[in-house]
Enzyme design. Structure first.
Site, PDB file in Angstrom:
ATOM      1  N   ARG A  58      58.888 -79.216 -15.289  1.00 52.73           N
ATOM      2  CA  ARG A  58      58.963 -78.707 -13.900  1.00 52.73           C
ATOM      3  C   ARG A  58      60.160 -77.662 -13.825  1.00 52.73           C
ATOM      4  O   ARG A  58      59.910 -76.428 -13.499  1.00 52.73           O
ATOM      5  CB  ARG A  58      59.090 -79.685 -12.711  1.00 52.73           C
ATOM      6  N   THR A  59      61.215 -78.103 -14.439  1.00 54.89           N
ATOM      7  CA  THR A  59      62.524 -77.344 -14.209  1.00 54.89           C
ATOM      8  C   THR A  59      62.475 -76.072 -15.103  1.00 54.89           C
ATOM      9  O   THR A  59      62.639 -74.884 -14.521  1.00 54.89           O
ATOM     10  CB  THR A  59      63.605 -78.096 -14.799  1.00 54.89           C
ATOM     11  N   LYS A  86      68.824 -75.413 -37.769  1.00 58.94           N
ATOM     12  CA  LYS A  86      69.375 -75.182 -38.930  1.00 58.94           C
ATOM     13  C   LYS A  86      70.957 -75.519 -39.121  1.00 58.94           C
ATOM     14  O   LYS A  86      71.545 -75.281 -40.099  1.00 58.94           O
ATOM     15  CB  LYS A  86      69.076 -73.674 -39.312  1.00 58.94           C
ATOM     16  N   ARG A 108      69.990 -77.149 -20.290  1.00 58.90           N
ATOM     17  CA  ARG A 108      69.769 -78.537 -20.065  1.00 58.90           C
ATOM     18  C   ARG A 108      70.122 -79.176 -21.378  1.00 58.90           C
ATOM     19  O   ARG A 108      69.771 -78.642 -22.460  1.00 58.90           O
ATOM     20  CB  ARG A 108      68.454 -78.680 -19.901  1.00 58.90           C
ATOM     21  N   HIS A 136      72.070 -83.286 -11.769  1.00 57.51           N
ATOM     22  CA  HIS A 136      70.630 -82.284 -11.934  1.00 57.51           C
ATOM     23  C   HIS A 136      70.640 -81.514 -10.629  1.00 57.51           C
ATOM     24  O   HIS A 136      69.857 -81.717  -9.670  1.00 57.51           O
ATOM     25  CB  HIS A 136      69.472 -83.085 -12.213  1.00 57.51           C
TER      26      HIS A 136
END
Length: 307
Positions: A58-59, A86, A108, A136
């Site tokens: 969703r976000t 890496k 995030r 959030h």
């Protein structure tokens, strides 16, 4: 009024005036998503990078849709397909992205405070799309927008938040936002899922769902954050569901016109029964719709736009 900040890092630091500015701006943008051609040139020439170190549906998707509907150039990066795999450090990744002159970086990350770290060293605006179990903010803003649009106000409403409060950044941001906007907040969950001293945040804490949802105007259910738990903190999913699931057996304790929310993803049959998730009280999909408008508003305001 302009947004008086470079970054959106948490609800805790946002004054009521700026929260209202964001919600009002989101209201004005929501109409764009109902058009046949869902696109305006507002952010043409702006570049937004989304950098996600954790899974998201969703976000991440709504940020990308939000940017594209405003005609921004959207670049999406996953840690699994970037140089992080890496061995590149977060700061090196961020500095390399900054060298490409983006306007906004959406981050995030599983570690609390990561967006704050980046905001202090990067010139582009940084938006916190979720940092560990901390905050959030965009989820809380879209939840506030949804409540306000459905009830016409937030002040004076009783909102019950039920579930894994201790590990939920959604719960923490919503508590900050709801309290600032004048709501009464109660939380419920097993004692092992309630943060010690949570009452200091101005909420009523309960270890029985029935006590929290009594006479509630809004019920917000949360999933169990198994990815953040270091050990088993309840006997089983079946036991949890028996005591903390929202179902037809306890929904009658709330107000008759109660609205049910969930930030997703839902575990149907665990924290909420499928018939309530899809029923007439549910505004879960309205939350998703409003998420696009809120993120459009933030991208616009952070790049210098005024309502």
């Amino acid at each position: 009024m302009k947004l008086n900040r470079k970054d959106i890092l948490g609800i805790q630091e946002l004054p009521v005036e700026e929260i209202n500015l964001i919600l009002d701006t989101a209201d004005s943008f929501s109409e764009i998503s109902t058009r046949e051609i869902k696109k305006v040139p507002t952010l043409r020439g702006k570049t937004v990078i989304s950098l996600f170190y954790e899974p998201s549906t969703r976000t991440r998707t709504s940020f990308e849709i939000a940017g594209k509907r405003l005609s921004a150039d959207m670049i999406s990066i996953s840690s699994l397909t970037s140089s992080v795999a890496k061995g590149e450090t977060l700061i090196d990744t961020a500095k390399n992205l900054e060298a490409m002159n983006p306007d906004v970086i959406v981050i995030r990350h599983g570690c609390a405070g990561t967006p704050h770290l980046l905001a202090g060293i990067l010139k582009p605006s940084v938006i916190n799309a979720g940092d560990g179990a901390h905050e959030h903010p965009t989820q809380a803003l879209l939840d506030l927008m949804t409540i306000r649009s459905k009830r016409g106000r937030i002040a004076g409403l009783k909102v019950a938040i039920v579930g894994d409060i201790a590990h939920s950044r959604v719960a923490r941001s919503n508590i900050h936002g709801l309290k600032k906007m004048g709501a009464r907040v109660s939380v419920a969950g097993p004692a092992t899922m309630l943060p010690r001293g949570i009452e200091k945040m101005g909420v009523a804490a309960h270890t029985r769902i029935e006590e929290a949802i009594g006479d509630a105007d809004i019920i917000m259910m949360l999933r169990i954050q198994t990815e953040r738990e270091k050990q088993n903190i309840f006997p089983s999913l079946r036991e949890y569901s028996r005591h903390f699931s929202l179902n037809n057996g306890n929904i009658g304790l709330a107000r008759k016109d109660v609205l049910i929310m969930h930030p997703g993803p839902m575990n149907r049959g665990v924290e909420i029964s499928p018939d309530l998730a899809d029923g007439s009280h549910s505004i879960i999909l309205d939350q998703v719709t409003n998420g696009v408008a809120v993120r459009m508003a933030l991208l616009y305001l952070l790049t210098g736009g005024t309502p």
